[in-house]
Scaffold this motif. Structure first.
Motif, PDB file in Angstrom:
ATOM      1  N   ASN A   9       0.857  -1.185   0.000  1.00 17.77           N
ATOM      2  CA  ASN A   9       0.000   0.000   0.000  1.00 17.77           C
ATOM      3  C   ASN A   9       0.893   1.234   0.000  1.00 17.77           C
ATOM      4  O   ASN A   9       1.227   1.778   1.045  1.00 17.77           O
ATOM      5  CB  ASN A   9      -0.924  -0.024   1.221  1.00 17.77           C
ATOM      6  N   PRO A  41       1.680   5.130  -1.156  1.00 14.35           N
ATOM      7  CA  PRO A  41       1.031   6.363  -1.625  1.00 14.35           C
ATOM      8  C   PRO A  41       1.621   6.797  -2.970  1.00 14.35           C
ATOM      9  O   PRO A  41       2.833   6.848  -3.139  1.00 14.35           O
ATOM     10  CB  PRO A  41       1.361   7.377  -0.520  1.00 14.35           C
ATOM     11  N   LEU A  42       0.742   7.075  -3.929  1.00 13.49           N
ATOM     12  CA  LEU A  42       1.168   7.499  -5.260  1.00 13.49           C
ATOM     13  C   LEU A  42       0.977   8.996  -5.388  1.00 13.49           C
ATOM     14  O   LEU A  42      -0.134   9.513  -5.202  1.00 13.49           O
ATOM     15  CB  LEU A  42       0.363   6.756  -6.335  1.00 13.49           C
ATOM     16  N   ARG A  43       2.027   9.670  -5.723  1.00 13.15           N
ATOM     17  CA  ARG A  43       1.967  11.127  -5.810  1.00 13.15           C
ATOM     18  C   ARG A  43       1.309  11.615  -7.088  1.00 13.15           C
ATOM     19  O   ARG A  43       0.695  12.676  -7.124  1.00 13.15           O
ATOM     20  CB  ARG A  43       3.387  11.697  -5.703  1.00 13.15           C
ATOM     21  N   SER A  83      -1.505  11.716  -9.682  1.00 15.47           N
ATOM     22  CA  SER A  83      -2.933  11.367  -9.664  1.00 15.47           C
ATOM     23  C   SER A  83      -3.297  10.432 -10.806  1.00 15.47           C
ATOM     24  O   SER A  83      -4.129   9.529 -10.642  1.00 15.47           O
ATOM     25  CB  SER A  83      -3.784  12.632  -9.730  1.00 15.47           C
ATOM     26  N   ARG A 121      -2.673   6.910  -9.928  1.00  8.41           N
ATOM     27  CA  ARG A 121      -3.694   6.367  -9.026  1.00  8.41           C
ATOM     28  C   ARG A 121      -4.935   5.956  -9.818  1.00  8.41           C
ATOM     29  O   ARG A 121      -5.542   4.915  -9.547  1.00  8.41           O
ATOM     30  CB  ARG A 121      -4.067   7.399  -7.956  1.00  8.41           C
ATOM     31  N   LEU A 168      -4.113   2.720 -11.692  1.00 11.58           N
ATOM     32  CA  LEU A 168      -4.091   1.568 -10.779  1.00 11.58           C
ATOM     33  C   LEU A 168      -5.510   1.134 -10.433  1.00 11.58           C
ATOM     34  O   LEU A 168      -5.806  -0.071 -10.389  1.00 11.58           O
ATOM     35  CB  LEU A 168      -3.322   1.916  -9.516  1.00 11.58           C
ATOM     36  N   ASN A 169      -6.392   2.085 -10.213  1.00 11.24           N
ATOM     37  CA  ASN A 169      -7.778   1.762  -9.891  1.00 11.24           C
ATOM     38  C   ASN A 169      -8.439   1.015 -11.050  1.00 11.24           C
ATOM     39  O   ASN A 169      -9.175   0.045 -10.853  1.00 11.24           O
ATOM     40  CB  ASN A 169      -8.547   3.045  -9.594  1.00 11.24           C
ATOM     41  N   TYR A 229      -7.686   7.590 -18.226  1.00 12.66           N
ATOM     42  CA  TYR A 229      -6.782   7.423 -17.099  1.00 12.66           C
ATOM     43  C   TYR A 229      -5.784   8.570 -17.010  1.00 12.66           C
ATOM     44  O   TYR A 229      -5.002   8.650 -16.084  1.00 12.66           O
ATOM     45  CB  TYR A 229      -5.988   6.112 -17.232  1.00 12.66           C
ATOM     46  N   GLN A 287       3.207   6.122 -16.590  1.00 10.47           N
ATOM     47  CA  GLN A 287       2.402   5.763 -15.426  1.00 10.47           C
ATOM     48  C   GLN A 287       2.669   4.315 -15.005  1.00 10.47           C
ATOM     49  O   GLN A 287       2.757   4.016 -13.811  1.00 10.47           O
ATOM     50  CB  GLN A 287       0.929   5.967 -15.756  1.00 10.47           C
ATOM     51  N   LEU A 347       4.058   2.706 -11.417  1.00 15.87           N
ATOM     52  CA  LEU A 347       3.492   1.600 -10.637  1.00 15.87           C
ATOM     53  C   LEU A 347       4.507   0.469 -10.464  1.00 15.87           C
ATOM     54  O   LEU A 347       4.544  -0.184  -9.413  1.00 15.87           O
ATOM     55  CB  LEU A 347       2.231   1.075 -11.327  1.00 15.87           C
ATOM     56  N   SER A 397       7.038   1.474  -7.889  1.00 22.14           N
ATOM     57  CA  SER A 397       6.462   1.458  -6.541  1.00 22.14           C
ATOM     58  C   SER A 397       6.257   0.043  -6.016  1.00 22.14           C
ATOM     59  O   SER A 397       5.827  -0.128  -4.865  1.00 22.14           O
ATOM     60  CB  SER A 397       5.117   2.203  -6.553  1.00 22.14           C
TER      61      SER A 397
END
Length: 495
Positions: A391, A393-395, A397, A400, A403-404, A428, A449, A453, A456
């Motif tokens: 988990n 945190p992705l800076r 947006s 994010r 990923l969703n 996206y 992007q 990911l 991360s």
């Protein structure tokens, strides 16, 4: 992506997976009319199916051949012999109407070409082909004959039905691909043709949110050429065209409810590569034959390597040994995850882990005319979200948002950049400000992007795996279920 008891190399499908469906027998549309014999021999059947008694009284023969046919005028001039029936004057012989050709399928749905008919509609009762069974040998032979073990196996019918369903989808799409892939086609055209077939036959187009998680592509279509052994699929804008001298590995997956059928084959258009393909087929079938409950992975690897490296291939006037690619392996499969954690080596030595009942394994082997060792090379196209993703945190947006979307549409199933394009990747990229000079449809944004990911630790990248340039590699793969009784092998039944 040989033994004395060697099974047919062409089929390796267990009961958990479908074998070739029986070919439809086409009956002649106009079967010949049997010639009537004497009354004491011929039996005339009524419409109800009960035979009627033969008629003992003489009756005139109505039908005549064209050679012996006479006109009505000729008949009128003839005198009837004593006891002979005289036809009524002016009554013409009835002409036989041509019979309508019956549909050979008798109304039963058949697969189209390209395949677009859902497999579930072809097997309305939900009973999919069980396929070939590879029985246990030696000390595990009791699993084949034990009624208790067979009962426990039958209790897993829902689980097996999902695999058989997926395997039948794979078989039908694979057969169509093998008949229709030809030099001159682009890799993008080939990949999209296979993927459209899988989505149609599973009944899951994957365009609605969450639909691809229910069924469809188990992972992207791999089309690895020549020295590239695995994990290559065309990204957007790819213009590579298949050539006659290419050796192409076709590796694609089908899933229903996360039950992934992973099977691969190699296509060539020049017989010079026949021995290379024969070596890898033999090695894969040897691995399937050796697999089973309590068998050590190292023993399977040793048998595979022995089979593989007993072959040579002559290319360009040089005789080259076929080598097992030692840093590629088979693997176990768990629900929604293509790599479960166990590996099946294709060389001797190493892992002493044993196979256990209830596990699912992809027995895949790779042969090469090069060094027999692969490295990461070329542009990455395959990705998958990690099951144990941290988990973080992705800076950014947009990362994010991406990923969703990955989580909702693929979960932990592998995907490629073309799949994001298909979903409309610009959505996206909303809110992106740091790339203001680029357009929202620039594919490099998606790559940036994804790299975010990957960096991360949330998404795993699977770059293409290649041996030395100038070498040739081949792959064949079966998926097998290791149940309580019998040994099943893959969705691979017609090569």
């Amino acid at each position: 992506m040989a033994m004395s008891e060697k099974l047919q190399i062409a089929t390796r499908l267990p009961r958990a997976f479908p074998a070739l469906a029986a070919s439809a027998v086409k009956l002649p549309s106009n079967p010949p009319t049997p010639e009537l014999g004497p009354p004491d021999i011929s039996v005339k059947c009524s419409h109800s199916g009960a035979p009627s008694a033969p008629d003992s009284s003489p009756s005139p023969r109505i039908e005549q051949s064209e050679d012996n046919d006479q006109s009505d005028d000729d008949k009128g001039d003839e005198e009837a012999a004593p006891g002979e029936m005289i036809p009524k004057a002016g009554k013409k012989k009835k002409k036989r109407k041509p019979r309508k050709k019956k549909n050979a399928t008798n109304g039963v749905p058949v697969q189209s070409s390209p395949p677009r008919v859902p497999v579930a509609s072809l097997f309305a009762a939900g009973q999919y082909p069980a396929g070939e069974e590879v029985v246990y040998r030696g000390e595990n032979n009791f699993r084949t004959t034990s009624e208790e073990k067979r009962h426990l196996d039958r209790m897993n019918s829902d689980f097996l039905t999902e695999y058989r369903h997926g395997a039948e989808v794979h078989r039908q799409v694979r057969q169509w691909a093998q008949r229709n892939i030809l030099p001159g086609q682009t890799l993008t055209e080939i990949a999209e043709g296979i993927e459209e077939g899988v989505r149609a036959l599973t009944g899951h187009q994957g365009l609605e949110e969450g639909d691809n998680i229910k069924g469809g592509m188990g992972f992207p279509t791999g089309l690895s050429l020549n020295h590239c052994a695995a994990h290559y699929t065309p990204n957007a804008g790819n213009k590579i065209v298949l050539q006659k001298e290419d050796v192409m590995k076709v590796d694609f997956g089908v899933h229903l409810n996360g039950r992934i059928v992973d099977s691969a084959f190699t296509m060539t258009f020049d017989p010079v590569y026949d021995n290379l393909l024969a070596a890898v087929k033999d090695a894969t079938n040897t691995g399937v034959r050796e697999a089973g409950i309590d068998v050590r992975m190292s023993d399977i690897g040793a048998a595979i390597q022995e089979a593989m490296e007993s072959y040579e291939v002559e290319i360009g006037g040089q005789t080259l040994p076929v080598k097992s690619i030692r840093n590629l392996n088979g693997h176990d499969i768990i629900q929604y995850s293509i790599h479960g954690g166990k590996s099946v080596p294709i060389v001797k030595g190493g892992d002493q882990t044993k196979m256990e009942e209830g596990e699912i394994f992809a027995i895949e082997t790779f042969g090469s005319t090069g060094k027999g060792y692969v490295r990461d090379d070329m542009e990455t196209s395959h990705y998958a979200k990690k099951a144990d993703a941290p988990n973080v945190p992705l800076r950014v947006s947009s990362a994010r948002i991406l990923l969703n979307s990955i989580s909702k549409n693929f979960g932990t199933l592998p995907f490629c950049r073309r799949y994001l394009d298909r979903l409309g990747h610009e959505k996206y990229l909303l809110g992106v400000r740091i790339y203001a000079r680029k357009t929202l449809k620039d594919p490099r944004l998606i790559q940036l992007q994804l790299n975010n990911l990957v960096a991360s630790g949330i998404v795993e990248a699977y770059p293409p795996l290649c041996d030395v340039k100038g070498s040739y590699t081949a792959q064949f793969e079966h998926v097998g279920v290791i149940p309580e009784c019998d040994l099943r092998s893959s969705a691979f039944a017609d090569e």
